[in-house]
Scaffold this motif. Structure first.
Motif, mmCIF file in Angstrom:
data_model
loop_
_atom_site.group_PDB
_atom_site.id
_atom_site.type_symbol
_atom_site.label_atom_id
_atom_site.label_comp_id
_atom_site.label_asym_id
_atom_site.label_seq_id
_atom_site.Cartn_x
_atom_site.Cartn_y
_atom_site.Cartn_z
ATOM 1 N N GLN A 1 0.801 -1.222 0.000
ATOM 2 C CA GLN A 1 0.000 0.000 0.000
ATOM 3 C C GLN A 1 0.836 1.275 0.000
ATOM 4 O OE1 GLN A 1 -3.341 -0.139 -0.360
ATOM 5 N NE2 GLN A 1 -2.990 -2.349 -0.558
ATOM 6 N N GLY A 2 2.127 1.127 -0.012
ATOM 7 C CA GLY A 2 2.985 2.301 0.001
ATOM 8 C C GLY A 2 3.356 2.751 1.398
ATOM 9 N N GLY A 3 2.667 2.248 2.409
ATOM 10 C CA GLY A 3 3.065 2.480 3.797
ATOM 11 C C GLY A 3 2.635 3.812 4.369
ATOM 12 N N LYS A 4 1.940 3.749 5.508
ATOM 13 C CA LYS A 4 1.542 4.971 6.207
ATOM 14 C C LYS A 4 1.861 4.905 7.695
ATOM 15 C CE LYS A 4 -2.347 5.929 3.096
ATOM 16 N NZ LYS A 4 -3.820 6.118 3.005
ATOM 17 N N TRP A 5 2.356 3.772 8.167
ATOM 18 C CA TRP A 5 2.520 3.594 9.592
ATOM 19 C C TRP A 5 3.816 4.191 10.106
ATOM 20 C CZ3 TRP A 5 1.295 -2.290 8.968
ATOM 21 C CH2 TRP A 5 -0.054 -2.424 8.644
ATOM 22 N N ASP A 6 3.801 4.547 11.370
ATOM 23 C CA ASP A 6 5.000 5.055 12.029
ATOM 24 C C ASP A 6 5.573 4.047 13.020
ATOM 25 O OD1 ASP A 6 4.758 7.447 10.716
ATOM 26 O OD2 ASP A 6 3.648 8.418 12.344
ATOM 27 N N THR A 7 4.715 3.141 13.537
ATOM 28 C CA THR A 7 5.094 2.304 14.659
ATOM 29 C C THR A 7 4.520 0.899 14.529
ATOM 30 O OG1 THR A 7 5.038 4.248 16.099
ATOM 31 C CG2 THR A 7 5.025 2.097 17.195
ATOM 32 N N VAL A 8 5.292 -0.089 14.943
ATOM 33 C CA VAL A 8 4.782 -1.453 15.112
ATOM 34 C C VAL A 8 4.491 -1.636 16.597
ATOM 35 C CG1 VAL A 8 5.328 -3.913 15.007
ATOM 36 C CG2 VAL A 8 6.050 -2.398 13.154
ATOM 37 N N HIS A 9 3.263 -1.944 16.928
ATOM 38 C CA HIS A 9 2.832 -2.090 18.319
ATOM 39 C C HIS A 9 2.584 -3.571 18.598
ATOM 40 C CE1 HIS A 9 -0.211 -0.776 21.669
ATOM 41 N NE2 HIS A 9 0.672 -1.671 22.085
ATOM 42 N N LEU A 10 3.430 -4.163 19.435
ATOM 43 C CA LEU A 10 3.277 -5.560 19.816
ATOM 44 C C LEU A 10 2.434 -5.641 21.075
ATOM 45 C CD1 LEU A 10 4.218 -8.514 19.258
ATOM 46 C CD2 LEU A 10 6.089 -8.074 20.860
ATOM 47 N N TYR A 11 1.417 -6.464 21.071
ATOM 48 C CA TYR A 11 0.530 -6.551 22.220
ATOM 49 C C TYR A 11 0.071 -7.994 22.409
ATOM 50 C CZ TYR A 11 -3.639 -7.438 19.490
ATOM 51 O OH TYR A 11 -4.563 -8.016 18.681
ATOM 52 N N GLN A 12 -0.806 -8.224 23.360
ATOM 53 C CA GLN A 12 -1.418 -9.471 23.799
ATOM 54 C C GLN A 12 -0.844 -9.851 25.156
ATOM 55 O OE1 GLN A 12 -4.263 -9.955 22.571
ATOM 56 N NE2 GLN A 12 -4.194 -11.989 21.701
ATOM 57 N N ASP A 13 -1.720 -10.287 26.039
ATOM 58 C CA ASP A 13 -1.319 -10.576 27.410
ATOM 59 C C ASP A 13 -0.246 -11.651 27.509
ATOM 60 O OD1 ASP A 13 -3.088 -8.713 28.306
ATOM 61 O OD2 ASP A 13 -4.642 -10.136 28.883
ATOM 62 N N TRP A 14 -0.312 -12.677 26.660
ATOM 63 C CA TRP A 14 0.648 -13.773 26.798
ATOM 64 C C TRP A 14 2.069 -13.319 26.505
ATOM 65 C CZ3 TRP A 14 3.961 -16.051 23.258
ATOM 66 C CH2 TRP A 14 3.804 -15.683 21.916
ATOM 67 N N ILE A 15 2.237 -12.288 25.686
ATOM 68 C CA ILE A 15 3.570 -11.771 25.384
ATOM 69 C C ILE A 15 4.227 -11.248 26.661
ATOM 70 C CG2 ILE A 15 4.832 -9.962 24.152
ATOM 71 C CD1 ILE A 15 3.937 -11.977 22.195
ATOM 72 N N CYS A 16 3.437 -10.716 27.554
ATOM 73 C CA CYS A 16 3.977 -10.063 28.740
ATOM 74 C C CYS A 16 4.052 -10.966 29.967
ATOM 75 C CB CYS A 16 3.131 -8.840 29.095
ATOM 76 S SG CYS A 16 3.004 -7.631 27.757
ATOM 77 N N SER A 17 3.463 -12.137 29.899
ATOM 78 C CA SER A 17 3.463 -13.010 31.068
ATOM 79 C C SER A 17 4.717 -13.868 31.080
ATOM 80 C CB SER A 17 2.228 -13.905 31.053
ATOM 81 O OG SER A 17 2.389 -14.952 30.109
ATOM 82 N N ASP A 18 4.934 -14.564 32.202
ATOM 83 C CA ASP A 18 6.035 -15.512 32.288
ATOM 84 C C ASP A 18 5.555 -16.937 32.081
ATOM 85 O OD1 ASP A 18 8.257 -13.876 32.634
ATOM 86 O OD2 ASP A 18 7.826 -13.577 34.745
ATOM 87 N N ASP A 19 4.370 -17.076 31.522
ATOM 88 C CA ASP A 19 3.835 -18.404 31.265
ATOM 89 C C ASP A 19 4.483 -19.040 30.043
ATOM 90 O OD1 ASP A 19 1.831 -20.458 31.951
ATOM 91 O OD2 ASP A 19 1.020 -19.980 29.980
ATOM 92 N N SER A 20 4.967 -18.214 29.132
ATOM 93 C CA SER A 20 5.592 -18.718 27.910
ATOM 94 C C SER A 20 6.710 -17.764 27.513
ATOM 95 C CB SER A 20 4.541 -18.833 26.800
ATOM 96 O OG SER A 20 5.051 -19.509 25.682
ATOM 97 N N THR A 21 7.671 -17.619 28.408
ATOM 98 C CA THR A 21 8.697 -16.581 28.278
ATOM 99 C C THR A 21 9.488 -16.678 26.985
ATOM 100 O OG1 THR A 21 8.927 -16.371 30.670
ATOM 101 C CG2 THR A 21 10.777 -15.624 29.326
ATOM 102 N N GLY A 22 10.017 -17.855 26.689
ATOM 103 C CA GLY A 22 10.873 -17.997 25.512
ATOM 104 C C GLY A 22 10.142 -17.745 24.220
ATOM 105 N N ASN A 23 8.929 -18.288 24.089
ATOM 106 C CA ASN A 23 8.137 -18.053 22.885
ATOM 107 C C ASN A 23 7.853 -16.565 22.707
ATOM 108 O OD1 ASN A 23 8.094 -20.815 22.647
ATOM 109 N ND2 ASN A 23 5.964 -21.050 23.268
ATOM 110 N N ALA A 24 7.513 -15.896 23.823
ATOM 111 C CA ALA A 24 7.187 -14.472 23.755
ATOM 112 C C ALA A 24 8.401 -13.638 23.375
ATOM 113 C CB ALA A 24 6.627 -14.006 25.096
ATOM 114 N N LEU A 25 9.587 -14.001 23.876
ATOM 115 C CA LEU A 25 10.794 -13.242 23.534
ATOM 116 C C LEU A 25 11.109 -13.350 22.049
ATOM 117 C CD1 LEU A 25 13.220 -13.913 26.518
ATOM 118 C CD2 LEU A 25 12.132 -11.752 25.897
ATOM 119 N N GLY A 26 10.880 -14.521 21.470
ATOM 120 C CA GLY A 26 11.110 -14.665 20.033
ATOM 121 C C GLY A 26 10.231 -13.723 19.232
#
Length: 349
Positions: free
Chosen positions: A47-72
């Motif tokens: 689309q030629g690009g209009k974004w300024d930022t990539v926003h990573l979210y979701q609760d599992w990314i921030c928990s320690d329930d799946s640390t290694g997967n989330a870090l990747g």
């Protein structure tokens, strides 16, 4: 951000692009895993690009329930932003989680050193998994740079605030718990004990065994049914190491005072770190300050390509894997007996 878990699954599993909820008048792309990031980034390029930022979210990314997967996924999202000349934003500002060691906001890069075309080819086209640590292409292009430096800075800050924590010269991570019920996971397992006498320095004064808590009230709920088995395995390894390294203090580091950040830092700061196949120990062992040793596994096939660059090595040691354990109905004593008596045939010569 208004994007339900269902809509994320629909996008990632169906591989069909549906425009995500956007912030800042359409300047921020939100994403929750590798596939969604690739979909968004490729759509942006088309689309030629209009974004300024990539926003990573979701609760599992921030928990320690799946640390290694989330870090990747975290490292992947950062690289996506850098490759496309965008800023990066994370949502993990919670204490006592490993994500607190890493920056949650990064400005757009001054120089684009990877480029969108290379990023798409190496990190999207060659990998369709939601967990990019399982893919071979791409990681060696960036993991030893800024991600390693940021981890080092984060662990250094943690250490400055926790100078009273007793560290060990060698740290061994033993992934045990819920994986004992998953019969098809041949990529997870335990190294036979001879690997420790082969690869650990004989003059060590302290060795720490890092593993899941045996206290169900303190550990992850899904590990609780296997606490007895894991205790037997960890205590037998401790006894073996005390026999083989009589000058070393050998300790199981999983009491109630231990949290995921402390365990992560132990591996990162150790003179020698030893990673039985697991995504939790993957990054601190590979990128830490000491010499990292990772038992070979298809869980992280790209590690061999970058290990030498960061003073780490991949050990070609056959493991007692989860498939063998589950199919063989092996309990704690049976697992320990196997690991003690396995012969180093693959290490001879």
């Amino acid at each position: 951000i208004v994007m339900s878990a269902w809509s994320v699954r629909a996008v990632t599993e169906g591989r069909n692009y549906n425009p995500p909820a956007l912030e800042d008048g359409g300047k921020t792309a939100v994403a929750s895993d590798h596939v969604l990031i690739c979909i968004h980034m490729n759509h942006r390029a088309e689309q030629g690009g209009k974004w300024d930022t990539v926003h990573l979210y979701q609760d599992w990314i921030c928990s320690d329930d799946s640390t290694g997967n989330a870090l990747g996924v975290y490292f992947y999202a950062r690289e996506a932003a850098r490759a496309y000349g965008l800023g990066f934003k994370g949502d993990c500002n919670t204490d006592h989680t490993v994500q607190q060691l890493l920056p949650q906001a990064l400005p757009p890069p001054d120089n684009i050193t990877v480029g969108a075309t290379d990023f798409s080819r190496y990190l999207c086209d060659e990998c369709d998994s939601g967990t990019p640590h399982t893919c071979r292409g791409g990681f060696q292009r960036f993991i030893a740079g800024a991600p390693r430096a940021d981890l080092d800075a984060g662990v250094a800050a943690w250490r400055a605030e926790h100078a009273d924590v007793e560290l060990d010269e060698a740290a061994i991570h033993v992934r045990c718990g819920d994986i004992l019920r998953i019969r098809h996971h041949a990529e997870y397992g335990f190294a036979p004990y001879y690997a420790y006498t082969k690869y650990l320095d004989p003059d060590l004064k302290s060795i720490g065994i890092i593993t899941a808590s045996f206290n169900c009230a303190h550990g992850r709920r899904k590990d609780c049914p296997f606490a007895g088995t894991c205790r037997h395995v960890a205590e037998d390894l401790r006894d073996f190491l005390r026999e083989q390294f009589p000058d070393a203090k050998v300790t199981i580091r999983n009491d109630d005072a231990e949290d995921a950040v402390t365990s992560f830092a132990r591996l990162f700061l150790a003179r020698q770190s030893f990673c039985n196949p697991s995504t939790f120990c993957l990054y601190p062992t590979l990128l830490g300050r000491g010499h990292g040793m990772l038992v070979a596994s298809r869980l992280y096939p790209w590690v061999e390509d970058v290990a030498a660059e960061v003073d780490s090595e991949v050990l070609q040691v056959p493991i007692l894997n989860m498939k063998m354990i589950v199919h063989g109905r092996m309990d704690g004593p049976a697992i320990a007996n196997y690991l003690r008596n396995a012969q180093p045939r693959d290490l001879l010569g």
